[in-house]
Design an enzyme around this catalytic site. Structure first.
Site, PDB file in Angstrom:
ATOM      1  N   GLY A  17      46.372 -18.453  13.130  1.00  0.00           N
ATOM      2  CA  GLY A  17      46.379 -17.134  12.415  1.00  0.00           C
ATOM      3  C   GLY A  17      46.595 -16.077  13.315  1.00  0.00           C
ATOM      4  O   GLY A  17      47.039 -16.070  14.061  1.00  0.00           O
ATOM      5  N   ASN A  89      36.677 -11.768  14.513  1.00  0.00           N
ATOM      6  CA  ASN A  89      38.068 -11.855  13.521  1.00  0.00           C
ATOM      7  C   ASN A  89      37.515 -13.395  12.530  1.00  0.00           C
ATOM      8  O   ASN A  89      38.782 -13.182  11.890  1.00  0.00           O
ATOM      9  CB  ASN A  89      38.966 -12.608  14.540  1.00  0.00           C
ATOM     10  CG  ASN A  89      40.186 -12.140  13.876  1.00  0.00           C
ATOM     11  OD1 ASN A  89      40.604 -11.852  12.761  1.00  0.00           O
ATOM     12  ND2 ASN A  89      40.421 -13.796  13.690  1.00  0.00           N
ATOM     13  N   TYR A 155      34.136 -10.869  -1.572  1.00  0.00           N
ATOM     14  CA  TYR A 155      35.252  -9.932  -0.180  1.00  0.00           C
ATOM     15  C   TYR A 155      34.969  -8.629   0.060  1.00  0.00           C
ATOM     16  O   TYR A 155      35.072  -8.517   1.680  1.00  0.00           O
ATOM     17  CB  TYR A 155      36.085 -11.087  -0.507  1.00  0.00           C
ATOM     18  CG  TYR A 155      37.578 -11.155   1.016  1.00  0.00           C
ATOM     19  CD1 TYR A 155      37.063 -12.150   1.956  1.00  0.00           C
ATOM     20  CD2 TYR A 155      38.113 -10.122   1.049  1.00  0.00           C
ATOM     21  CE1 TYR A 155      37.894 -11.900   3.510  1.00  0.00           C
ATOM     22  CE2 TYR A 155      39.348  -9.957   1.823  1.00  0.00           C
ATOM     23  CZ  TYR A 155      39.024 -10.371   2.764  1.00  0.00           C
ATOM     24  OH  TYR A 155      39.879 -10.771   4.323  1.00  0.00           O
ATOM     25  N   PRO A 185      43.514  -5.035   8.467  1.00  0.00           N
ATOM     26  CA  PRO A 185      45.295  -5.695   7.799  1.00  0.00           C
ATOM     27  C   PRO A 185      45.040  -5.638   5.993  1.00  0.00           C
ATOM     28  O   PRO A 185      44.233  -5.692   5.577  1.00  0.00           O
ATOM     29  CB  PRO A 185      45.003  -7.312   8.652  1.00  0.00           C
ATOM     30  CG  PRO A 185      43.412  -7.530   9.219  1.00  0.00           C
ATOM     31  CD  PRO A 185      43.254  -6.212   8.742  1.00  0.00           C
TER      32      PRO A 185
HETATM   33  P1  NDP Z   1      42.934 -18.025   8.406  1.00  0.00           P
HETATM   34  O1  NDP Z   1      42.559 -18.491   7.177  1.00  0.00           O
HETATM   35  O2  NDP Z   1      44.673 -18.141   9.045  1.00  0.00           O
HETATM   36  O3  NDP Z   1      41.969 -18.044  10.069  1.00  0.00           O
HETATM   37  C1  NDP Z   1      40.464 -18.249   9.526  1.00  0.00           C
HETATM   38  C2  NDP Z   1      40.190 -18.463  11.163  1.00  0.00           C
HETATM   39  O4  NDP Z   1      38.702 -17.586  10.561  1.00  0.00           O
HETATM   40  C3  NDP Z   1      39.463 -19.476  11.333  1.00  0.00           C
HETATM   41  O5  NDP Z   1      40.175 -19.402  12.581  1.00  0.00           O
HETATM   42  C4  NDP Z   1      39.069 -20.433  11.129  1.00  0.00           C
HETATM   43  O6  NDP Z   1      38.490 -21.850  11.553  1.00  0.00           O
HETATM   44  C5  NDP Z   1      37.928 -18.878  11.295  1.00  0.00           C
HETATM   45  N1  NDP Z   1      36.499 -19.460  10.184  1.00  0.00           N
HETATM   46  C6  NDP Z   1      36.620 -19.276   9.109  1.00  0.00           C
HETATM   47  N2  NDP Z   1      35.253 -19.564   9.962  1.00  0.00           N
HETATM   48  C7  NDP Z   1      34.730 -19.160  10.475  1.00  0.00           C
HETATM   49  C8  NDP Z   1      32.643 -19.795  10.885  1.00  0.00           C
HETATM   50  N3  NDP Z   1      31.484 -20.068  10.009  1.00  0.00           N
HETATM   51  N4  NDP Z   1      32.285 -20.316  11.820  1.00  0.00           N
HETATM   52  C9  NDP Z   1      33.598 -19.147  12.860  1.00  0.00           C
HETATM   53  N5  NDP Z   1      35.076 -18.970  12.706  1.00  0.00           N
HETATM   54  C10 NDP Z   1      35.617 -19.497  11.760  1.00  0.00           C
HETATM   55  O7  NDP Z   1      42.894 -16.295   8.121  1.00  0.00           O
HETATM   56  P2  NDP Z   1      43.963 -15.048   8.374  1.00  0.00           P
HETATM   57  O8  NDP Z   1      44.359 -15.075  10.142  1.00  0.00           O
HETATM   58  O9  NDP Z   1      44.326 -14.079   8.130  1.00  0.00           O
HETATM   59  O10 NDP Z   1      42.041 -13.927   9.070  1.00  0.00           O
HETATM   60  C11 NDP Z   1      41.786 -13.727  10.006  1.00  0.00           C
HETATM   61  C12 NDP Z   1      41.169 -12.544   9.868  1.00  0.00           C
HETATM   62  O11 NDP Z   1      41.427 -11.621   9.276  1.00  0.00           O
HETATM   63  C13 NDP Z   1      39.383 -13.215   8.755  1.00  0.00           C
HETATM   64  O12 NDP Z   1      38.551 -12.153   9.011  1.00  0.00           O
HETATM   65  C14 NDP Z   1      40.493 -12.178   7.664  1.00  0.00           C
HETATM   66  O13 NDP Z   1      39.744 -11.522   6.282  1.00  0.00           O
HETATM   67  C15 NDP Z   1      41.158 -11.090   7.825  1.00  0.00           C
HETATM   68  N6  NDP Z   1      42.234 -10.779   7.079  1.00  0.00           N
HETATM   69  C16 NDP Z   1      43.235 -11.561   6.639  1.00  0.00           C
HETATM   70  C17 NDP Z   1      44.172 -11.090   5.648  1.00  0.00           C
HETATM   71  C18 NDP Z   1      45.878 -11.239   5.652  1.00  0.00           C
HETATM   72  O14 NDP Z   1      46.324 -10.749   4.898  1.00  0.00           O
HETATM   73  N7  NDP Z   1      45.776 -12.447   6.288  1.00  0.00           N
HETATM   74  C19 NDP Z   1      44.025  -9.368   5.299  1.00  0.00           C
HETATM   75  C20 NDP Z   1      43.315  -8.479   5.648  1.00  0.00           C
HETATM   76  C21 NDP Z   1      42.070  -9.020   6.478  1.00  0.00           C
HETATM   77  P3  NDP Z   1      38.600 -22.924  11.403  1.00  0.00           P
HETATM   78  O15 NDP Z   1      40.749 -23.039  12.056  1.00  0.00           O
HETATM   79  O16 NDP Z   1      37.893 -23.644  12.549  1.00  0.00           O
HETATM   80  O17 NDP Z   1      38.764 -23.421   9.813  1.00  0.00           O
END
Ligand code: NDP
Length: 261
Positions: A17, A89, A155, A185
């Site tokens: 992501g 992130n 959230y 974002p």
């Molecule tokens: P994804 O769901 O694609 O990725 C989430 C990431 O967070 C993964 O790498 C996951 O790891 C990791 N993660 C989750 N829980 C934990 C934990 N306890 N410890 C370590 N890593 C963890 O999400 P996005 O890339 O879309 O989102 C990234 C950030 O951006 C987040 O904070 C999200 O809230 C924020 N965001 C995203 C938006 C969007 O439209 N996509 C909009 C606004 C904010 P694993 O693969 O191992 O599960």
């Protein structure tokens, strides 16, 4: 120009992501990367960065676990000698009507999105202070730190908390050449957004997959497209660069104009 040669960047949620797109961008500009996630696939993601020519390691780290977070930053120092830039992130989302929102959902969201950001900032700052090299912290908030969306009070609260952490820490470290900023974002293509589209789509109407996102893009985003990880990476690398040396405590939207406050 390789803006980040000699710099070490830690990115949580860096295996996929938004986080992986940011890692790729830093790598292309010369940075050394330490990416972390809960799943061991993070090693594959680090291998992809190395195949593209970067120095990169992957590490399993649950950001809610203080010992694991300390081990993550230890690893960055052991591998590369410093922590210069840290992007908090990692994030999760769940979507539920208020009566269905369980205490477990609340606690898990706050633990990852808010406490996890704090724990990583704490460790990064500790090491940046010790090195005397200054540093850059970038915290991933959300459009929901500006304007809470329906069915996600937990959230929204967790991401508004990220803004509070950002502002408070920015004031504490302002004289140490360490900046702390947050990004918001909007609708960004990722697994998380696919989940949002599916669940909100089912709860807000009988939307086919992708239809809610298409409607929101058309009606809510002035630039009429969803964002990409590369769009976010542009902002993050700017905030991590020397050009942003006088920017701290700020929360900046990257959303095609979705929210203008
Ligand atoms: P994804 O769901 O694609 O990725 C989430 C990431 O967070 C993964 O790498 C996951 O790891 C990791 N993660 C989750 N829980 C934990 C934990 N306890 N410890 C370590 N890593 C963890 O999400 P996005 O890339 O879309 O989102 C990234 C950030 O951006 C987040 O904070 C999200 O809230 C924020 N965001 C995203 C938006 C969007 O439209 N996509 C909009 C606004 C904010 P694993 O693969 O191992 O599960």
């Amino acid at each position: 120009m390789r803006r980040f040669s000699g710099k070490t960047v830690v990115i949580t949620g860096g295996n996929r992501g938004i986080g992986f797109a940011v890692a790729e961008r830093f790598a292309s500009e010369g940075a050394r990367l330490v990416i972390a996630s809960v799943e061991p696939q993070v090693e594959d993601a680090a291998a992809r960065l190395r195949e593209a020519g970067a120095q990169a390691v992957g590490m399993v780290c649950d950001v809610t676990d203080r010992a694991a977070v300390m081990a993550l930053y230890d690893r960055a120092e052991e591998e590369f000698g410093s922590v210069d830039i840290s992007m908090q992130n990692a994030g999760i989302i769940t979507i539920a009507k208020v009566e269905d929102l369980t205490e477990d959902m609340w606690d898990a969201t706050m633990a990852v999105n808010t406490k996890g950001v704090f724990l990583c900032c704490q460790e990064a700052i500790r090491r940046m202070r010790k090195s005397g090299r200054g540093g850059r912290l970038i915290n991933t908030a959300s459009g929901q730190a500006r304007d809470g969306f329906i069915f996600t009070p937990h959230y929204a609260a967790s991401k508004m908390g990220v803004v509070g952490i950002t502002q408070s820490l920015a004031k504490e470290v302002a004289l140490e050449n360490i900046t702390v900023n947050a990004i918001c974002p909007g609708i960004i293509h990722s697994d998380m957004w696919d989940y949002n589209d599916r669940i909100w789509g089912a709860m807000l109407g009988d939307y086919a997959p992708g239809a809610l996102m298409a409607e929101w893009i058309e009606t809510k985003i002035p630039m009429k497209r969803a964002g990409t990880g590369a769009d976010v990476a542009g902002l993050v690398t700017f905030l991590a660069s020397e050009d942003a040396a006088y920017i701290t405590g700020q929360t900046i939207n990257v959303d095609g104009g979705l929210i203008m406050s």
